[in-house]
Structure formats: C-alpha cells, structure tokens
Design a protein around this motif. Structure first.
Motif, short mmCIF file in Angstrom:
data_model
loop_
_atom_site.label_atom_id
_atom_site.label_comp_id
_atom_site.label_asym_id
_atom_site.label_seq_id
_atom_site.Cartn_x
_atom_site.Cartn_y
_atom_site.Cartn_z
N GLY A 199 0.22 5.00 -8.13
CA GLY A 199 0.04 6.09 -9.09
C GLY A 199 -1.26 5.96 -9.87
O GLY A 199 -1.96 6.95 -10.12
N ARG A 200 -1.59 4.73 -10.28
CA ARG A 200 -2.85 4.52 -11.02
C ARG A 200 -4.05 4.83 -10.13
O ARG A 200 -5.05 5.40 -10.58
N LEU A 201 -3.95 4.44 -8.86
CA LEU A 201 -5.06 4.74 -7.95
C LEU A 201 -5.18 6.24 -7.71
O LEU A 201 -6.30 6.78 -7.64
N ARG A 202 -4.06 6.91 -7.60
CA ARG A 202 -4.10 8.35 -7.33
C ARG A 202 -4.77 9.13 -8.45
O ARG A 202 -5.41 10.14 -8.22
N ARG A 203 -4.59 8.68 -9.67
CA ARG A 203 -5.21 9.38 -10.79
C ARG A 203 -6.73 9.33 -10.72
O ARG A 203 -7.41 10.15 -11.36
N ARG A 204 -7.26 8.38 -9.97
CA ARG A 204 -8.72 8.24 -9.85
C ARG A 204 -9.27 8.92 -8.60
O ARG A 204 -10.48 8.93 -8.39
N LEU A 205 -8.37 9.44 -7.76
CA LEU A 205 -8.80 10.06 -6.51
C LEU A 205 -8.75 11.57 -6.64
O LEU A 205 -7.74 12.13 -7.07
N ASP A 206 -9.84 12.24 -6.27
CA ASP A 206 -9.84 13.70 -6.27
C ASP A 206 -10.15 14.25 -4.88
O ASP A 206 -10.47 15.42 -4.71
N ASP A 207 -10.03 13.38 -3.88
CA ASP A 207 -10.27 13.78 -2.50
C ASP A 207 -8.97 13.66 -1.72
O ASP A 207 -8.35 12.58 -1.70
N GLU A 208 -8.56 14.73 -1.06
CA GLU A 208 -7.27 14.73 -0.38
C GLU A 208 -7.23 13.78 0.81
O GLU A 208 -6.17 13.26 1.17
N VAL A 209 -8.38 13.52 1.44
CA VAL A 209 -8.40 12.58 2.57
C VAL A 209 -8.10 11.17 2.09
O VAL A 209 -7.29 10.45 2.68
N LEU A 210 -8.74 10.75 0.99
CA LEU A 210 -8.47 9.42 0.45
C LEU A 210 -7.04 9.31 -0.06
O LEU A 210 -6.38 8.28 0.10
N ASP A 211 -6.55 10.37 -0.66
CA ASP A 211 -5.18 10.35 -1.16
C ASP A 211 -4.18 10.24 -0.02
O ASP A 211 -3.19 9.50 -0.11
N THR A 212 -4.42 10.96 1.07
CA THR A 212 -3.53 10.87 2.23
C THR A 212 -3.59 9.48 2.86
O THR A 212 -2.57 8.94 3.31
N THR A 213 -4.78 8.88 2.87
CA THR A 213 -4.91 7.51 3.38
C THR A 213 -4.07 6.55 2.54
O THR A 213 -3.37 5.68 3.09
N LEU A 214 -4.11 6.72 1.22
CA LEU A 214 -3.27 5.90 0.35
C LEU A 214 -1.80 6.14 0.63
O LEU A 214 -0.99 5.19 0.65
N SER A 215 -1.43 7.38 0.87
CA SER A 215 -0.04 7.70 1.15
C SER A 215 0.44 7.06 2.45
O SER A 215 1.57 6.56 2.53
N PHE A 216 -0.40 7.05 3.47
CA PHE A 216 -0.03 6.42 4.74
C PHE A 216 0.13 4.90 4.59
O PHE A 216 0.94 4.28 5.28
N ALA A 217 -0.66 4.29 3.70
CA ALA A 217 -0.59 2.84 3.52
C ALA A 217 0.58 2.42 2.63
O ALA A 217 1.08 1.29 2.74
N ALA A 218 1.06 3.30 1.76
CA ALA A 218 2.06 2.94 0.76
C ALA A 218 3.33 2.33 1.34
O ALA A 218 3.81 1.30 0.83
N PRO A 219 3.95 2.90 2.38
CA PRO A 219 5.20 2.30 2.87
C PRO A 219 5.02 0.88 3.39
O PRO A 219 5.90 0.03 3.20
N PHE A 220 3.89 0.60 4.02
CA PHE A 220 3.66 -0.75 4.54
C PHE A 220 3.29 -1.73 3.42
O PHE A 220 3.67 -2.90 3.45
N VAL A 221 2.56 -1.23 2.42
CA VAL A 221 2.24 -2.07 1.26
C VAL A 221 3.51 -2.45 0.51
O VAL A 221 3.60 -3.55 -0.05
N ALA A 222 4.50 -1.58 0.53
CA ALA A 222 5.78 -1.90 -0.12
C ALA A 222 6.65 -2.79 0.77
O ALA A 222 7.30 -3.72 0.28
N TYR A 223 6.69 -2.51 2.05
CA TYR A 223 7.61 -3.20 2.96
C TYR A 223 7.22 -4.66 3.20
O TYR A 223 8.06 -5.56 3.08
#
Length: 641
Positions: A199-223
């Motif tokens: 969430g903190r990283l997302r607040r600093r991102l205003d590009d949808e490509v970077l945000d989607t990249t973060l979203s794809f990484a999130a489940p593995f970063v948690a798992y």
C-alpha cells in the motif's frame, strides 16, 4: 518447443470450452476435467505430470490472490463465524473421519488416513462460487462459500503437513495446536505486513504498468516468506489480497484499478481453466498406477467410493448442525412483544428458507486443484500412495460430476431468493444520489469567483444526467425510448463516426501516430463506459418497475414523511424490527410500512422482513427508511412511486 505448444493448446481448449459453456450452459471446470480425462487416454497425447510444487507455489498463490481481490472484506468480516466453522471446523472433522475410514479399509496408519482426509477436505474456490453466481444464490450464501474456499486451503495444508510429520514419528496434540497457531497467526501477520508495504508503494506509483507489476508480485511476496518461517503462505496471500482489494480505492489511481481488474481476470481465467484441464490429464497415469498395485480392483474401488461418500455426506450433516449455531440461517422468530396484538410478521418467513440454505451450502462442496496438488505432494514412501492419489482424483471428479451438475437444478427447485436486479438498480440510483450530493457540496466549496458559470452549470448538468439515467431504469423510461438510452445510442453512433474520421486522418498521415493513439484511447474509454451502462440496462430490463401512477395502492397510500420514526417512538432504535427480535443486525436496507409504521429489511437482506410484513399484514406499500430517500414501493403491483 513442446512446452510452448502445450501452453497454446491449453489456452485454446480453455477458451473453446468457455465459449461452449456460455452458449449451452453447464460447468466449465467439469467439462475441462472430462476433456482432460479423455485426452489422457489418446495415444498421441504425451503424459503430463502435475508437479505439486508448481501448483502449490506457482499457481495457487495467484489464484487465491485474484479471488481475494474480488471478495469484500466487509462481507467476510460480517460472516466470519460461519466461514470459520466451515473453513476450519469442517476441514478438521473431514480429515479425522476420512482418516478413520481409510485406516479401517487399508493397511495404513491413522496418520496416513488423516493425511488423505486433509487432502480431500477443502472445497475448490473456483467451482463452487462459479456455479453459485451463475444460478443466482443469495449474496450472503455466496460470501460464505467464497470465504470458506479462500481460507480452508490453509487449514487443509497445515493438517496435511502435521499428518505427514506424524507418519515419520510421534506428534502430540500440543504440537498440533502449536503448529496451527503458528500457521494461522504467522500467515495473518505476514499478510498484513505485505499489504501495508504494498500500500505504501502504491501511493508513490502513478503508472498503471508499475502498479500492475506490483500486483503480480504481491501474492508471491506474501506466500514465500510465510512458508519460510513456518506460517501459512495461503493465509498470507488471502489476507494480502483482501486488504489490498479493500484499500484499492484510496491507494490506486483509477487507471491502475481498471488495468488490475482486467489483467487479473485474464490471468485467473487461464490459470483456472488450465489447472482443471491438467487435473483430467493426470487420469490415465493415476488410474494405471493404482491398478498396478497389489490391493485389487474391488478393494481399490471400495476405498475410493467410501472416501467420496464420506466427503459428500459428512458435509451435509456438518452444515445442518453448524450453520444454525453460527446464525447463518434463521431461527424461528419469537412472537412480538406483549400487547402487539398479533403474530410476528416474519412468522413462517424468516425461518422458512433455513433448511434450503443448509441444503445448498451442504451440496456446494466441489473439490479441485488444491486436492489433487496436495495428493501429488504425498511422499513416495507413503503406504498405498497410488491408491490415495486415485481416491483424491475420484473425489475431485465425483464432486464435480455429482454436485456440479445437480447444484443448479437444486437451487432452482428450492427457489432460494436470488439478488433482485430491480432492488440493485434502486440501490444503484440511491447511491448515485448520495454521491451527487457530496459532489455538489464539494463543488460549492472549491469553486472560485473567476470560474465561469457555464463550466459550473455543465458539471451540475452532468451529475444530474447520470442520476436521471439511473432512475430511468426503474420506470417506464427505462426501456429503449428513455432519454438516457437514447443518449447512449446516439453517442455511440457519434463515437463510430469520430473513430472512422480518426482512422482516415491516420491513413492520410496528417498527424503523429502518438497523438492519434491518445485520441483513440479517449474515445475507447468513453465507449466502454457507454457499453457497460447499456449492458446493465439489458440485464435489468425484465424487472424494471413501471412508473408510479397506474397503481391504486400507491395513489391511495399516504405521502412519505420527511423522517422515519421507529415504531417504538422517538427514542427507539431505527432498525429492522424482525431482525432485532431475533437478536440480529444483518439487514442491507430498511423499509417502513406507510400503513402501520413497521420497519423491516429489504429483499436483499437474509430475512426479507419488509416483504414478509407486506404479505402477512396485507399492507402493500412501504417507503425507503434510508437517509435522503423518499420513494415508495408497492409489493402487490411491484410499482415504484
């Protein structure tokens, strides 16, 4: 080259089956499994080995994360008790009972039987909710099924690992409890931390490509970190997805949310379909391995059939006992307070659907990818491993075939109340009214003296038009002749002309390609919004309510008061009287009878006390009891005023 060809074939088959199912009806997971089973016996289809690590680490986290993003954290929190009873209690009971049955039928230790019980215990997150949404179950039932399927995998995998440890050596009850607490507590903690960091990283991102990249990484970063410290990676992924989905409106830009929804829908569609197809492709190898053993065909079939029967019947019994305790289904309402002069308006209504809810939830127990992946993860040294894996495959195929095909007709036969598109359209219009008022207040606060009046008037007109279109769907104006529908039709024609002219400019080479793409993107966004609005109108078209005026009940009913007063007086609590009599606070929206002042819950609420009151007392007209709303509804003629 073979891997690339396999991926192309899997994607093509998944897409083809989805098209077939949409046109003919049916269950896509079941059809994909059957296609895979048939293909596994074809001589030109190479054997496909489902690597359990690939499923548990590579496929399960994104699948669970995608489902968690679309699941309401508020709904899960409000239904946590029944979800916990199913996702923890039912999984544990199933593992134990299946373990006892397997230990009685096979020459294996009880721990091995419990391991198989943990494998076959968790229903699939995809199959059950896909059927539930298609047949139109009540939203609370869908929420419970979704919540159960998201959380039960964590319980099952923890029990599986504990059982495998017990196979290798003794394990105490205290150790089992400690493992479960570590898995649950650690998984929740890791999920919260990853969601906070993302969430903190997302607040600093205003590009949808970077945000989607973060979203794809999130489940593995948690798992991965959760599994590394001995916690539940599955639970960490679910918590991360629930929290990020809940906070997305304030952490992501609008473009990022749109991109994330579209990308995850595509990923989830391909992964879900591909996994079910791969399940079927395992059939020939699994069956061949089991039959090659020394157990015998008859005993093998007996074990598989017994496990399937226990899984199906035990869920029905457990749900019938546990859900009334959890308050998911209605208990018989007490009579109204002394001196009320009559029976409760919800008598025979609130508790009527209870057994039907139990039957549907008890029958919605289809198994899927986690069951087969967990079965494949059983060590090679496990006694009777081939038979255990075959039993897991039989449970997956049997529940998909038996329950997946019969659940839709069961729901239709039981006549459970589906979400009402008319009620949804009414709530949609009311919410837009509320947001419009907030927007107008903000406009007055931020406008400056130098702001042109025509700009301010144009903004107000745009707000008004959007609200009018929403209300038109509820009246006679909601048909194809309504102003909103006419506006959408004409604007779509204009967009076609604009796009054609844009392509002409492109072909003539009169403008840079980058500029043309920007203009095309603007046209596409506007057209997508219009298409979505028209599609919503089409779905709700059959249930639009006629405009007030033709209904004598609405004409004869008293006008709605400015404020809704509780039936108990000024100092009373404003809430559904039927739900409060049951000791519950689970209504969606409130309605008040214009004849006697009774306040009941709407048709989207579990008990539907407003409708029950109208039928029982023969008081046809009720008004909205929500702040800022003054519309009326006739339950006899189903007309809006």
């Amino acid at each position: 080259m073979e891997t690339a060809l396999l991926l192309v074939v899997v994607a093509a088959v998944v897409g083809g089956v989805e098209l077939l199912v949409r046109r003919t009806g049916g269950s896509a997971p079941l059809v994909l499994v059957l296609v895979g089973v048939v293909a596994s016996y074809l001589p030109f289809v190479p054997p496909v080995v489902l690597d359990p690590e690939l499923v548990l680490v590579g496929l399960l986290p994104p699948l669970l994360y995608a489902s968690a993003l679309r699941t309401s954290l508020v709904d899960v929190r409000s239904n946590l008790r029944p979800i916990a009873l199913l996702s923890v209690g039912l999984v544990a009971v199933t593992a134990l009972v299946v373990g006892l049955v397997v230990a009685a039928l096979l020459p294996v230790p009880l721990a091995v039987g419990i391991a198989l019980g943990a494998v076959v215990a968790p229903p699939d997150a995809v199959a059950a909710t896909a059927v539930a949404r298609r047949v139109g179950l009540p939203r609370r039932v869908v929420t419970v099924l979704e919540g159960e399927s998201l959380l039960n995998d964590a319980t099952a995998l923890v029990l599986l690992r504990t059982a495998l440890v017990a196979v290798a050596g003794a394990v105490s009850a205290a150790e089992v409890g400690a493992r479960f607490l570590l898995a649950a507590g650690g998984g929740v903690l890791v999920g919260v931390l990853v969601a906070a960091l993302a969430g903190r990283l997302r607040r600093r991102l205003d590009d949808e490509v970077l945000d989607t990249t973060l979203s794809f990484a999130a489940p593995f970063v948690a798992y991965l970190p959760a599994e590394e410290v001995g916690a539940s990676g599955v639970l960490a992924v679910v918590v991360t997805g629930l929290l990020l989905g809940h906070r997305s409106p304030v952490q992501q830009t609008a473009r990022s949310r749109i991109a994330e929804r579209l990308n995850w829908r595509t990923v989830q569609f391909l992964l879900e379909g591909g996994v079910f197809l791969l399940i079927g492709l395992q059939a020939s190898d699994v069956v061949g391995g089991a039959l090659a053993g020394d157990l015998g065909l008859g005993r093998t079939l007996l074990v598989c059939g017994a496990v399937l029967a226990v899984v199906v019947l035990l869920r029905l019994v457990y749900v019938a006992v546990a859900l009334p305790l959890a308050g998911l289904v209605g208990r018989r309402a007490a009579r109204r307070s002394a001196g009320d002069g009559g029976s409760s308006p919800q008598d025979g209504r609130a508790d009527g659907p209870s057994w039907r809810v139990v039957a549907v939830i008890g029958w919605a127990g289809m198994r899927g990818v986690v069951t087969l992946a967990a079965a494949a993860s059983l060590p090679a040294s496990t006694p009777q491993r081939e038979v255990l894996v075959l039993a897991a495959l039989v449970v997956v195929g049997g529940t998909l075939l038996l329950q997946g095909t019969t659940l839709p007709p069961l729901v239709r036969a039981l006549a459970l109340p589906a979400p009402d598109p008319g009620e949804d359209a009414l709530v949609h219009a009311a919410v837009l009214d509320r947001t419009r008022r907030a927007a107008e207040q903000r406009l007055e606060q931020v406008r400056r003296e130098e702001d042109p009046d025509d700009v301010v008037d144009g903004l107000r007109e745009r707000l008004r038009r959007r609200g009018d279109v929403a209300w038109e769907r509820l009246g006679r104006g909601g048909d194809h002749r309504s102003p909103g529908r006419a506006w959408a039709r004409l604007r779509l024609e204009m967009l076609d002309a604009e796009r054609a002219e844009l392509l002409a400019v492109r072909d003539e080479g009169r403008a840079p390609d980058e500029v043309l793409r920007q203009v095309l993107a603007e046209l596409d966004v506007e057209e997508s919004l219009l298409d979505a609005a028209v599609a919503r109108d089409d779905r709700a078209g059959a249930l639009r309510a006629p405009v007030a005026g033709s209904c004598r009940h609405l004409r004869d009913a008293p006008a709605p008061a400015e404020d809704v007063v509780p039936a108990g007086g000024e100092g009373g609590e404003l809430g559904c009287e039927g739900c409060l009599a049951l000791g519950e606070r689970r209504w969606e929206h409130l309605r008040q009878c214009l004849a006697c002042g009774y306040v009941g819950c709407c048709d989207s609420s579990p008990h539907q006390h407003a409708q029950a009151h109208a039928r029982h007392e023969r008081h046809p007209v009720m008004r909205s009891a929500e702040p800022g709303e003054a519309w009326r509804w006739c339950y006899v003629d189903r007309e809006l005023g």
